[in-house]
Structure formats: structure tokens, C-alpha cells
Design a protein around this motif. Structure first.
Motif, PDB file in Angstrom:
ATOM      1  N   GLU A  15       5.441   6.567   9.896  1.00 30.06           N
ATOM      2  CA  GLU A  15       5.780   5.647   9.065  1.00 30.06           C
ATOM      3  C   GLU A  15       5.104   4.193   9.231  1.00 30.06           C
ATOM      4  OE1 GLU A  15      10.012   5.049   7.698  1.00 30.06           O
ATOM      5  OE2 GLU A  15       9.834   3.517   9.162  1.00 30.06           O
ATOM      6  N   LEU A  16       4.597   3.730   7.961  1.00 28.48           N
ATOM      7  CA  LEU A  16       3.638   2.252   8.256  1.00 28.48           C
ATOM      8  C   LEU A  16       4.717   1.356   7.711  1.00 28.48           C
ATOM      9  CD1 LEU A  16       0.233   3.600   7.172  1.00 28.48           C
ATOM     10  CD2 LEU A  16       1.221   3.508   9.411  1.00 28.48           C
ATOM     11  N   GLU A  17       4.821   0.128   8.673  1.00 33.49           N
ATOM     12  CA  GLU A  17       5.607  -1.053   8.302  1.00 33.49           C
ATOM     13  C   GLU A  17       4.781  -1.995   7.832  1.00 33.49           C
ATOM     14  OE1 GLU A  17       8.686  -2.634  10.769  1.00 33.49           O
ATOM     15  OE2 GLU A  17       9.325  -0.546  11.203  1.00 33.49           O
ATOM     16  N   ILE A  18       5.143  -2.482   6.750  1.00 35.53           N
ATOM     17  CA  ILE A  18       4.189  -3.706   5.943  1.00 35.53           C
ATOM     18  C   ILE A  18       5.199  -4.670   5.586  1.00 35.53           C
ATOM     19  CG2 ILE A  18       2.716  -4.347   3.894  1.00 35.53           C
ATOM     20  CD1 ILE A  18       2.473  -0.931   3.930  1.00 35.53           C
ATOM     21  N   THR A  19       4.787  -6.099   6.089  1.00 35.07           N
ATOM     22  CA  THR A  19       5.759  -6.947   5.941  1.00 35.07           C
ATOM     23  C   THR A  19       5.841  -7.230   4.280  1.00 35.07           C
ATOM     24  OG1 THR A  19       4.269  -8.606   6.517  1.00 35.07           O
ATOM     25  CG2 THR A  19       5.807  -7.997   8.123  1.00 35.07           C
ATOM     26  N   GLU A  20       6.761  -7.845   3.987  1.00 42.09           N
ATOM     27  CA  GLU A  20       7.172  -8.280   2.505  1.00 42.09           C
ATOM     28  C   GLU A  20       5.934  -9.258   2.101  1.00 42.09           C
ATOM     29  OE1 GLU A  20      10.631  -9.948   1.247  1.00 42.09           O
ATOM     30  OE2 GLU A  20      10.258  -9.460  -0.814  1.00 42.09           O
ATOM     31  N   GLY A  21       5.859 -10.442   2.996  1.00 37.82           N
ATOM     32  CA  GLY A  21       4.912 -11.426   2.722  1.00 37.82           C
ATOM     33  C   GLY A  21       3.278 -10.881   2.623  1.00 37.82           C
ATOM     34  N   ILE A  22       3.024 -10.011   3.598  1.00 38.53           N
ATOM     35  CA  ILE A  22       1.797  -9.285   3.570  1.00 38.53           C
ATOM     36  C   ILE A  22       1.189  -8.504   2.163  1.00 38.53           C
ATOM     37  CG2 ILE A  22       0.134  -7.516   4.520  1.00 38.53           C
ATOM     38  CD1 ILE A  22       1.352  -8.008   7.170  1.00 38.53           C
ATOM     39  N   LEU A  23       2.560  -7.955   1.811  1.00 38.63           N
ATOM     40  CA  LEU A  23       2.398  -6.839   0.489  1.00 38.63           C
ATOM     41  C   LEU A  23       1.977  -7.708  -0.812  1.00 38.63           C
ATOM     42  CD1 LEU A  23       2.737  -4.023   0.229  1.00 38.63           C
ATOM     43  CD2 LEU A  23       5.019  -4.452  -0.514  1.00 38.63           C
ATOM     44  N   MET A  24       2.638  -9.089  -0.671  1.00 37.24           N
ATOM     45  CA  MET A  24       2.216  -9.800  -1.937  1.00 37.24           C
ATOM     46  C   MET A  24       1.037 -10.194  -2.100  1.00 37.24           C
ATOM     47  SD  MET A  24       5.214 -10.079  -3.135  1.00 37.24           S
ATOM     48  CE  MET A  24       5.802  -8.485  -2.570  1.00 37.24           C
ATOM     49  N   GLY A  25       0.327 -10.224  -1.164  1.00 35.52           N
ATOM     50  CA  GLY A  25      -1.302 -10.495  -1.382  1.00 35.52           C
ATOM     51  C   GLY A  25      -2.112  -9.427  -1.485  1.00 35.52           C
ATOM     52  N   THR A  26      -1.692  -8.293  -1.709  1.00 29.21           N
ATOM     53  CA  THR A  26      -2.699  -7.221  -1.792  1.00 29.21           C
ATOM     54  C   THR A  26      -3.128  -6.756  -3.122  1.00 29.21           C
ATOM     55  OG1 THR A  26      -0.579  -5.823  -2.227  1.00 29.21           O
ATOM     56  CG2 THR A  26      -1.452  -5.766  -0.167  1.00 29.21           C
ATOM     57  N   ASP A  27      -4.170  -6.379  -3.027  1.00 29.03           N
ATOM     58  CA  ASP A  27      -4.825  -6.179  -4.398  1.00 29.03           C
ATOM     59  C   ASP A  27      -4.784  -4.771  -4.619  1.00 29.03           C
ATOM     60  OD1 ASP A  27      -6.475  -4.776  -2.717  1.00 29.03           O
ATOM     61  OD2 ASP A  27      -8.160  -6.374  -2.443  1.00 29.03           O
ATOM     62  N   ASP A  28      -5.506  -4.335  -5.840  1.00 31.81           N
ATOM     63  CA  ASP A  28      -5.449  -3.073  -6.291  1.00 31.81           C
ATOM     64  C   ASP A  28      -5.764  -1.983  -5.561  1.00 31.81           C
ATOM     65  OD1 ASP A  28      -4.134  -4.102  -8.631  1.00 31.81           O
ATOM     66  OD2 ASP A  28      -6.025  -3.947  -9.979  1.00 31.81           O
ATOM     67  N   ARG A  29      -6.980  -2.352  -4.976  1.00 27.26           N
ATOM     68  CA  ARG A  29      -7.478  -1.401  -3.844  1.00 27.26           C
ATOM     69  C   ARG A  29      -6.608  -0.798  -3.035  1.00 27.26           C
ATOM     70  NH1 ARG A  29     -10.092  -1.771   0.495  1.00 27.26           N
ATOM     71  NH2 ARG A  29     -10.664  -4.092   0.412  1.00 27.26           N
ATOM     72  N   THR A  30      -5.812  -2.007  -2.408  1.00 23.93           N
ATOM     73  CA  THR A  30      -4.776  -1.675  -1.234  1.00 23.93           C
ATOM     74  C   THR A  30      -3.830  -0.767  -1.751  1.00 23.93           C
ATOM     75  OG1 THR A  30      -5.479  -4.008  -0.411  1.00 23.93           O
ATOM     76  CG2 THR A  30      -3.653  -2.782   0.684  1.00 23.93           C
ATOM     77  N   VAL A  31      -3.430  -1.025  -3.012  1.00 27.79           N
ATOM     78  CA  VAL A  31      -2.266  -0.415  -3.804  1.00 27.79           C
ATOM     79  C   VAL A  31      -2.735   1.057  -3.686  1.00 27.79           C
ATOM     80  CG1 VAL A  31      -0.883   0.024  -5.673  1.00 27.79           C
ATOM     81  CG2 VAL A  31      -1.356  -2.405  -4.950  1.00 27.79           C
ATOM     82  N   GLU A  32      -3.983   1.387  -4.118  1.00 34.69           N
ATOM     83  CA  GLU A  32      -4.323   2.814  -4.233  1.00 34.69           C
ATOM     84  C   GLU A  32      -4.422   3.298  -2.919  1.00 34.69           C
ATOM     85  OE1 GLU A  32      -4.811   4.313  -6.791  1.00 34.69           O
ATOM     86  OE2 GLU A  32      -3.989   2.478  -8.020  1.00 34.69           O
TER      87      GLU A  32
END
Ligand SMILES: Nc1nc2c(ncn2[C@@H]2O[C@@H]3COP(=O)(O)O[C@H]4[C@@H](O)[C@H](n5cnc6c(=O)[nH]c(N)nc65)O[C@@H]4COP(=O)(O)O[C@H]3[C@H]2O)c(=O)[nH]1
Length: 876
Positions: A740-757
């Protein structure tokens, strides 16, 4: 009869002889050249004097005419006679009677031919007379052989003038002087002088050309030189137009104009004019020509003295140009005398200042009248003018009526050959527009486009000035360095336009917290700096900082969002915390960083310890590199308990660093440093590999557990994240479902489309994704879907206050309800008490972790904890 005219001042009778009687009809009559060409001549008959409005003028004219008539009558030297178109003698003065020995009474009324004849030249004489009748132009004085009725032979020097009446020639007036006695002597003298003349002719520095019938009869060496002809015959025999351009600069053909000039010289005796010649190389040049007619025997001989005036012409041209420049310049030009009084101004001067020339001439220049600037300023101008004869600079001028405007002025001193000041030339332009543009450009360059606040550039400038002033006055300054908390999340989650509006609101609120002497500036992003001038000590700076915190923390509504923004403030004070700009800003920044570390929405004054911590941070960067190489990192695992069964279903891998000097360090202390200095990916990979290997060990040992691994900012943005995770799974042989990978909410907010993919791809592999610290950011439901999240991890700050803060309890129950709706698992972290667990259980939370069940453990201890109770509920 003219004869009967009384002497000085006496009024002539209305009928004074034939000439006068004809004029007695009060019509205009004139003696001499045509009235139009000789306005100074007497054009009125004595009879005219009786009419007209101006009595004084009439008296003057009457006197003048009387004098003239009396002069003719009394002249014992000059024989004056006149005859009309029929040749009938109308005037015969006493000198005529004496010269021709014919009494006046006898002569009057007789035919001229009866009284006088011109042996051998009668025809010529008649032609000359006819020419006067025809043209009205007097002829050249000439010598005539005259035979009188009585048989006397005389030589007279005769001048013939037309007498006008009603604009037409009515008589011819002859003025004859007897030259019979002198004739022979003169011829001899002339012959004698001929030699001298030739010497003069040859040696003259002026070009002299003898002209006969329009051709050059002779030219002197100076003329040859002037025209550039070595041989005299090249010029002799040629016409004036032969050595001239086809047309003169006024457009007239040279041929026609040359003839007209010669004619004029013959008629007037001499004539001066300007002429453009061509030299032997066909180069045009300007000359001044004086042609003098010398009557010799039957026809006049003409002498032309030619002078090169090219220089004068070019000077004139320059002067003309200068005048053009003066008048047409768009810059105002003013010429003053040595007393600094205006002599002349051009049109632009009037355009700019509104003063007409007559309003300023003789006065001091309006822009140098003191009043707008300090008198010292004007003194400096004059001092510099005295020293270097020139000054230029910007100053304020006044327009007519008082408006003040900025001008660019340049003053030059003009000195004479004795180095004395004779004039001042001032040139100036109205620079209002330029200044306005400059001000606008400067404003743009010095202000932040979004908020209109001074930018970093202007802040530095003002800070520099403020430090200078504080140094002189032993004053104080305070720098407040602000960084908004979680601004990036707002920007990313709500959109940049909301972020921009929020920054504008912040700017307005900040401005309201300070005085007008202070400066609020935006440094870029979400950073602001406030400069307080003479804050009145630390207490006052703290007071302002607290105001800022309070003011910003007030909720603000932007579109449909109600946003609460907080900030952290670092404060440095001049001179204690730094004496220059860099040091003050750096220390305020450092203090702000520490304020952030100490939690959100607070302020910190700079102190020297902070510097120590920076030193520590630098040394930590170095140690981190070594730690990775030397294996100083290790992982502990905190169990994750299924609330329903009480079983350990997973564990969160938590990184530990045993620092050689500082001891055991929490990742919160070094992960941000690793992120900053580029070590986060290497460390993250190590954690991932170690955790997966451990999970595989547990699996192999019959304890299948999902291992949760925290991802840092840099790791998540790593281009080859998918590949490196796949590689690790492959290397360790772990089934992706146990990771399981944990990503903080703060980090997630700054992600771009590539990261989403990438995240979607990871999930496709079977890896789970958990959103850490949920509730602290601004993620929306749609975000959760977009990021393919499996699990929400409620932040421990909400869990901590479950019992005390009804809001937090409400938030938790809302999060759980929402997660259920979206088929997401919910885990609560930081559970320390049974009450907290009960609450979570009551609200349907799936999993929890926290000190209530266990702190983080070594893999062996975790295995020990899990093994005996495998399959049983431990914490229920
Ligand atoms: N007050 C309280 N605290 C509890 C309780 N139960 C657990 N904790 C602590 O809360 C933190 C939970 O981790 P986190 O929220 O992911 O927060 C983590 C995580 O964001 C980050 N972190 C830890 N390991 C790694 C790692 O390997 N990589 C990355 N990128 N970050 C890591 O460092 C943060 C701090 O980690 P830790 O110091 O280990 O602190 C851990 C844990 O020791 C409790 O009942 N009460």
C-alpha cells in the motif's frame, strides 16, 4: 513761368510757365524717373498742395517743389531747359540763356531744332529723345556736340529726364553743363590715366571684366583665376551666360537675366547683383557682380567687378538653416543676453509655456525663476554654467497661468572672442508625457501585477533607504516575512483563479494592518514581506504580527468557497538581527521557517539558535548522504488493526535514522531536508525495497500483512515511479496486493495529470493507494475518484480531539460516512485511548493504528506480536 517762382518758403503762383501750367490742373506731375521707380522724387505739383486732408504733408511738399524750381532758376552753372512732344521749348532758365546765348523769352515757345542742333549726331539725338518719350526712362548722361542758332559750337554734358503728367511723359527736361573748355584737357588726362588704370586692372585682387555689347572684351588675371582659366582668350569674347548655368537659382534663364542686368547697369550707371557662375570645371559658385557703365564717346563701356561670395552664401545658408531650426524646432529655444534677460524665443517656446514672445522678452526665463526648487538647486545650475559653460538636467517649469510641468533643459553659454559671456541658449522640452510613461513603467516594474503591492525590487529599494535613514537617526526597522499556510493546496484544489483572488484579499488585509510609512510587499508565490519603519520595539512588531495573523484568519468568501487562510510570520529587527538588507531578509525568512516548524498560524522572532539549526540542517544534508551509504537507516512498523476483528491486518513502515551524534531521529525531521536536497528518491527506494522484502518475509513466515509505505513529494513526481515500484516488487517477489502506498493529502493536491496516470497504473497492478492525513487538505470527492484512492487515513489531529471538540467528532463521522458511500476503506491514525477507538468503532471506521494498540516496532517484535494471536482478536 518757372522763372517767376519766388525764393525759399514763398508760395508759387498757380501758373508758373508751361510745365507748371499743365500741372496746374491739380493732377499729379513728376520730374525724373518714372514715379513708380523713384518714390522719393517729387511727384506733386505745387497745385496739388491745395487739396488733400493732411495739411502738414502738403506744406512739406509745397516747400520741396518751391525749392526745386528755385534751384533750377537760380542755377548759374546748369542750363535747364524742357521741351514738349512737339519739340516746343517750355523751360529755358537763365543758365541756358547764358550757355546758348539765346534769351529765355526768345527761346520759349520755339522749336528746339530751331535753337540747337547736334552736328553729325542729329539722328542719334532724336533716337535718344524718342526713347525717353517711349519708355519714360531717363538716358545715361552723355556728351553732345551742340551748334546753336547763332553758330556757336559747344560740347555739353547733358542729362535728359522725362517729366510726367498723369502717368505719361509730357515733357523732356534737359540739364546741360558746358564742358567745352575741359574737353581737351580731360581727354589728355584720361589718356594719362589709362596707363594707371591698366596697372590697376592687372594687379587687382578682384576679378574685373570689361564688357562691350554683352561680350567680355578683356578680363584681368584675377578673373582668370576666379573662373579657373589659365588662358585669357578662353574668356574673352564670351558672353556672361556662356560661363553660367542655363538658369539662375531663381529659375530665370541666365541669358535673359544677364541682358537685363547689363541694361540696368547702363541705365543706372551701375548695378550690383548676385550671380551664379560656372568655373572651368562646370562647378557652380556664387558671385557678387558690380557692373559700372563708363560713358566713352558713343556708347558706354561696362566694367564688371566680380567677387566670389560662396562662403558668404553658405554662411547665409547656415544662418537660414539655423533660423529654420530655431523656428521649427519642436523643442523650445530661448536666447538670453548676458544679463539673463530673454532676447528671443521660438514658437515651440510659446506652445510649451503658453507665453507669447512679447510677454517674456526682456524678462528672466520663466523656468529659471526660483520658487519651484530649492534656491540651492538654481545656484548649482549657475555654478556649473560658470565652470563648464553647459548644464543639462530635469527641472520643473511653470506654464502661463501657473501649471507646473517637468522639463528637460539644456543651457549653453555663448562667449565672445574675449571669453566674455554674451548669450545663453536654453533648449527645453516638456517631458510630462515621458515622465508619465516612465512612472507607469516604473510602477509596473516595481509592483506586483496581481496584488498591486510593491514587489521585491521596490521592497529592496525602500529597505535600503530605510536602513540608511535608521542608521542616521539610530532608528529601528522590523521585517515580517510571511508565508501562507497550505496555499498550494488551495491553489491546486480550487483553481488558480481562486488562489489569485485569495492573494488579493490577503494583500488588502495586510495593508490594513500597517501604517502608510510601512511597506507591504509580495515577494512572489504566497510569500509577503512587511517592512515596519521605527516599529517602536519588539513588542510593537509582535502586536502587528498578531494583528496580521488575526486579520488573515478571518474567513473570506471567494466565489462559492469560504476559505480560512493562516500564515506563519518570521520577524527580524534592524539593527540587532542584521545590518544589511540580505541579512535582515534571510533572518526573517529563517524565523518564518521556524514558525512553520512550530505549527501553523504563528510568528517567531529571529534568534541566533535558528542559525544554529540552519547549520544543523546543512550538516544533516551531508550526514543523510552518508547514512544511506553506511546503512544507518532502518524501518519500524506500526500495526494497523482491523476494528471489527481486532486483528493486525497490516503495518505502516516508518523510517528511522540512527544519527551518529543526534541519536534516533524521526522522519519528520529529515524527510523534508531529503526532499530539498534531492535524496528523497534514493531514500524512498530504499524504504520501498526494505518494506517489500519484509512483507515477503512475513508472507513466507505465514503472516500475510499489507505493508504501507509513505511516499514523499519528490518520489510521487518521479518520472519512472511506476517502473521503479514494479522493479522492487519483482526483486522482492512480493505480490502487489500486499503493498500500500500512502500519499499525504497535501502532496496529492499538487499532482499533475502524468502522476494521476501513474497512480492509476499502480492501482491496476494491484497496489493499494491510501490518502494520508485526510481532512487537513482540501480534497474533494471528485479528487478522490480521480486519484483512484482505496483508503482514507483520518489525520491524528482530528482523532486526538474526538472527546473535546464536537467539530472534530463531526468531521470524523462525516469522513467515515462519505468514505462508505464511495466504497472506500477508512483508517484512523493516532488512536491513543479506548474512548477514541469506541467512537471510531461506533461510527463505522474500518481500521486504526496508534499507541493504544502499539507504537512502531521492529519487524521481529511485530511478528512476535502478531504470531500468537493470529486469527484472533487481540484488542477487543
Ligand atoms: N502522537 C501520536 N503519534 C502517533 C501515534 N501512532 C503513531 N504515531 C506517529 O504518527 C506518525 C504516523 O505517520 P504519518 O502520519 O504517516 O507521518 C509520518 C510520515 O508522513 C513521515 N514518514 C515516516 N516514514 C516515512 C518514509 O519512509 N517515507 C516518507 N516519505 N515519509 C515518512 O514522517 C511522519 C512522522 O513519522 P513518525 O515520526 O514515525 O510518526 C508516525 C508515528 O510514530 C499515536 O497514537 N499518537
Amino acid at each position: 513761368m518757372l522763372k517767376s517762382v519766388p525764393g525759399n518758403g514763398s508760395r508759387p503762383p498757380p501758373d508758373t510757365g508751361a510745365a507748371a501750367s499743365e500741372a496746374g490742373s491739380r493732377q499729379e506731375a513728376g520730374i525724373g524717373p518714372h514715379p513708380a521707380s523713384m518714390q522719393a522724387s517729387i511727384h506733386a505739383s505745387p497745385a496739388d498742395i491745395d487739396v488733400g486732408a493732411d495739411l502738414d504733408a502738403r506744406d512739406i511738399l509745397r516747400d520741396a517743389m518751391s525749392h526745386f524750381v528755385a534751384m533750377i532758376e537760380d542755377s548759374s552753372v546748369m542750363a535747364v531747359l524742357s521741351f514738349d512732344r512737339n519739340g516746343v521749348v517750355r523751360l529755358w532758365n537763365s543758365a541756358s540763356a547764358a550757355l546758348y546765348q539765346i534769351a529765355t523769352a526768345d527761346a520759349l515757345g520755339k522749336s528746339m531744332r530751331e535753337l540747337l542742333s547736334h552736328p553729325e549726331r542729329e539722328q542719334e539725338f532724336s533716337a535718344v529723345v524718342q526713347q525717353i518719350w517711349d519708355t519714360g526712362v531717363p538716358t545715361m548722361p552723355a556728351e553732345w556736340q551742340v551748334s546753336t542758332r547763332g553758330g556757336r559750337a559747344l560740347t555739353v554734358y547733358s542729362t535728359m529726364l522725362p517729366v510726367f503728367r498723369q502717368g505719361a511723359v509730357s515733357q523732356i527736361l534737359c540739364m546741360d553743363v558746358d564742358v567745352t573748355g575741359r574737353k581737351q584737357a580731360e581727354v589728355s588726362a584720361l589718356m594719362a590715366r589709362e596707363g594707371h588704370f591698366h596697372a590697376l586692372f592687372d594687379s587687382s585682387a578682384d576679378a574685373i571684366m570689361q564688357i562691350e555689347e554683352a561680350r567680355f572684351l578683356d578680363v584681368n588675371p584675377a578673373a582668370q583665376k576666379l573662373f579657373g582659366y589659365a588662358e585669357k582668350p578662353t574668356l574673352v569674347g564670351r558672353f556672361m551666360e556662356d560661363i553660367s548655368p542655363p538658369r539662375q537659382p531663381d529659375g530665370k534663364p541666365s541669358y535673359e537675366k544677364a541682358r537685363a542686368m547689363l541694361r540696368l547697369a547702363q541705365q543706372k550707371g551701375n548695378h550690383r547683383f548676385e550671380w551664379q557662375y560656372l568655373d572651368s570645371k562646370h562647378e557652380p559658385f556664387w558671385c557678387e557682380v558690380l557692373i559700372t557703365a563708363i560713358p566713352i564717346d558713343h556708347g558706354p563701356l561696362l566694367y564688371a567687378v566680380v567677387r566670389d561670395i560662396s562662403k558668404r552664401k553658405s554662411d547665409q545658408q547656415s544662418l537660414h538653416l539655423a533660423a529654420q531650426v530655431f523656428q521649427n524646432s519642436r523643442e523650445a529655444i530661448l536666447i538670453a543676453d548676458r544679463h539673463r534677460r530673454i532676447m528671443s524665443v521660438n514658437e515651440a517656446f510659446t506652445d510649451i509655456t503658453g507665453f507669447r514672445p512679447d510677454e517674456v522678452i526682456g524678462k528672466a526665463p520663466p523656468m529659471l525663476r526660483t520658487g519651484l526648487h530649492d534656491p540651492k538647486f538654481y545656484r548649482t545650475i549657475w555654478d556649473q554654467l560658470t565652470a563648464s559653460d553647459h548644464w543639462q538636467g530635469e527641472l520643473l517649469g511653470t506654464r502661463k497661468g501657473g501649471p507646473v510641468y517637468p522639463q528637460w533643459l539644456s543651457i549653453t553659454v555663448v562667449r565672445n572672442h574675449r571669453h566674455q559671456v554674451c548669450n545663453y541658449i536654453a533648449i527645453f522640452s516638456d517631458i510630462s508625457e515621458r515622465k508619465a510613461t516612465e512612472d507607469k513603467t516604473r510602477h509596473i516594474a516595481e509592483h506586483d501585477f496581481l496584488t498591486g503591492l510593491p514587489n521585491r525590487l521596490l521592497l529592496l529599494d525602500r529597505l535600503g533607504q530605510a536602513i540608511g535613514a535608521a542608521e542616521r537617526t539610530s532608528g529601528q526597522l522590523a521585517i515580517l516575512f510571511l508565508d501562507l499556510d497550505r496555499f498550494k493546496s488551495i491553489n491546486d484544489s480550487m483553481g488558480h483563479h481562486i488562489g489569485d483572488k485569495l492573494l488579493q484579499v490577503v494583500a488588502e488585509r495586510l495593508k490594513r494592518c500597517v501604517r502608510s510609512v510601512d511597506t507591504v510587499s509580495r515577494q512572489g508565490g504566497d510569500e509577503f514581506v512587511i517592512l515596519l519603519i521605527n516599529p517602536g520595539g519588539q513588542a510593537h512588531a509582535a502586536h502587528i504580527a498578531a494583528n496580521v495573523l488575526r486579520s488573515l484568519a478571518m474567513p473570506c468568501k471567494i466565489e462559492n468557497y469560504e476559505i480560512v487562510i493562516t500564515t506563519c510570520i518570521g520577524i527580524s529587527i534592524y539593527p540587532g538581527d542584521g545590518k544589511d538588507i540580505d541579512m535582515l531578509i534571510k533572518n526573517a525568512d529563517l524565523a518564518m521557517y521556524h514558525a512553520k516548524q512550530s505549527g501553523r498560524n504563528g510568528y517567531q522572532f529571529f534568534n541566533d539558535d535558528m542559525n544554529l539549526r540552519i547549520v544543523e540542517r546543512t550538516s544533516m544534508e551531508n550526514s543523510l548522504k552518508q547514512a544511506l551509504a553506511q546503512g544507518d537507516f532502518f524501518l519500524e512498523y506500526q500495526p494497523e488493526i482491523d476494528i471489527a476483528s481486532g486483528r493486525i491486518i497490516g503495518a505502516e513502515a516508518l523510517l528511522r535514522w540512527r544519527h551518529p551524534e543526534l541519536g534516533l531521529l524521526s522522519p519528520a525531521r529529515f524527510i523534508p531536508i531529503a526532499d530539498d536536497c534531492g535524496l528523497a528518491n534514493a531514500i524512498g527506494n530504499w524504504v520501498l525495497t526494505t518494506a517489500c522484502r519484509q512483507a515477503r518475509v512475513w508472507l513466507d513466515d505465514g503472516m500475510p500483512m499489507v505493508v504501507s509505505v509513505n511516499m514523499s513529494v519528490s518520489q510521487l513526481r518521479q518520472k519512472d515511479l511506476l517502473q521503479s515500484v514494479t522493479d522492487v516488487l519483482q526483486q522482492t517477489g512480493l505480490d502487489p496486493k500486499y503493498l500500500e502506498l500512502e500519499i499525504t493529502e497535501g502532496i496529492l493536491m499538487g499532482t499533475d495529470d502524468r502522476t494521476v496516470e501513474t497512480m492509476k497504473a499502480l492501482r491496476k497492478l494491484g497496489i493499494k493507494l491510501a490518502l494520508d492525513d485526510f481532512g487537513t487538505g482540501f480534497s474533494s470527492l471528485s479528487d478522490l475518484k480521480r486519484f483512484s484512492i482505496d483508503k482514507l487515513k483520518i489525520d491524528k489531529s482530528f482523532v486526538r480531539d474526538i472527546g473535546d471538540d464536537p467539530d472534530d467528532a463531526a468531521i470524523i463521522s462525516a469522513i467515515i460516512a462519505m468514505a462508505k458511500n464511495m466504497n472506500l476503506k477508512v483508517i484512523a491514525e493516532g488512536v491513543e485511548t479506548a474512548a477514541q477507538l469506541d467512537f471510531l468503532q461506533a461510527h463505522g471506521c474500518d481500521v486504526y493504528q496508534g499507541y493504544y494498540s502499539s507504537r512502531s516496532l521492529s519487524p521481529q517484535n511485530l511478528a512476535r506480536l502478531r504470531a500468537p494471536i493470529d486469527g484472533q482478536s487481540l484488542w477487543h
